[in-house]
Scaffold this active site. Structure first.
Site, PDB file in Angstrom:
ATOM      1  CG  HIS A  81      40.910 -36.648  11.966  1.00  0.00           C
ATOM      2  ND1 HIS A  81      41.047 -37.398  10.817  1.00  0.00           N
ATOM      3  CD2 HIS A  81      41.493 -37.370  12.953  1.00  0.00           C
ATOM      4  CE1 HIS A  81      41.666 -38.528  11.100  1.00  0.00           C
ATOM      5  NE2 HIS A  81      41.952 -38.542  12.386  1.00  0.00           N
ATOM      6  CG  ASP A 101      53.203 -17.516   0.027  1.00  0.00           C
ATOM      7  OD1 ASP A 101      53.205 -17.039   1.170  1.00  0.00           O
ATOM      8  OD2 ASP A 101      54.249 -17.794  -0.588  1.00  0.00           O
ATOM      9  CE  LYS A 136      45.344 -36.478  10.334  1.00  0.00           C
ATOM     10  NZ  LYS A 136      44.422 -37.594  10.053  1.00  0.00           N
TER      11      LYS A 136
END
Length: 235
Positions: free
Chosen positions: A177, A184, A179
């Site tokens: 779940h 870099d 996100k």
């Protein structure tokens, strides 16, 4: 002792005790400086400053702690990002703009994890493919229980320098779940928004753009989960 010589010695001392002592006094919240046992480190301090007493060593550690804490604060920057709030007169950037900027700025590595990826993800297709062609390593981690996720990343499966992983849920109530986008190993965007039109435009979503040393820990979490067999490479 001249000022330059003293600074030189302090720098050498800092490097010698950085991994052991400095990390402890900066990041251990329960650490009490007055309770610190200087005995085991006395020889190290006196190697550079032979006449230091235990009390002076503690004062020097306190000074190092104060300076280091300020440096850590300066190294970590947080900026609030949102979706669906552009009608308000607030100095807050929009989700789509931040994602686009992060991807465009990437020079070495792009990490992305998502719960729901819709066809709206195509808006970033050209950026991702161009970055992959430039040699940027790209890793995408997706939730496997959402069939649309696989469908909407199929076009990326043959792209060089791009790896796509799907979550192998250990039980029925577990899902990927998170996100996140990490670029870099320096900048991370953590958001409630899915990679969909609703998440980017319609919904009220809040996220944070973070810059600093802690960012790399996001990558480490997924690397460890991968080692435990919780993700499957699908390309």
């Amino acid at each position: 002792m001249s000022y330059e010589k003293m600074l030189f010695k302090l720098n050498l001392l800092y490097k010698k005790i950085e991994e052991d002592v400095i990390q402890k006094i900066i990041f251990d919240r329960d650490f009490i400086l007055n309770d610190f046992d200087t005995t085991q480190y006395k020889n190290v301090f006196q190697e550079f400053f032979p006449n230091l007493s235990n009390e002076e060593i503690l004062k020097l550690l306190l000074l190092i702690k104060l300076v280091s804490n300020k440096s850590v604060e300066d190294l970590h920057k947080v900026e609030i990002v949102s979706s669906g709030t552009s009608i308000f007169d607030l100095p807050i950037r929009e989700t789509v703009a931040v994602i686009r900027e992060l991807l465009l700025d990437a020079t070495n590595h792009i990490f992305l994890s998502g719960y729901a990826i819709s066809s709206y993800f195509d808006n970033f297709e050209s950026i991702l493919k161009n970055k992959a062609n430039q040699g940027v390593e790209i890793e995408i981690y997706i939730e496997s229980n959402n069939s649309k996720n696989i469908k909407n990343v199929l076009k990326y499966l043959n792209v060089e320098n791009m790896k796509v992983y799907k979550y192998k849920s250990p039980h029925i109530h577990s899902a990927l779940h998170a996100k996140t986008i990490v670029v870099d190993y320096k900048k991370a965007f953590i958001t409630s928004a899915n990679l969909s039109y609703s998440g980017m435009i319609n919904n009220i979503e809040i996220g944070a753009l973070i810059e600093g040393r802690q960012v790399e820990n996001i990558i480490k979490i997924f690397k460890n989960l991968n080692k435990q067999g919780l993700f499957e490479l699908i390309n």
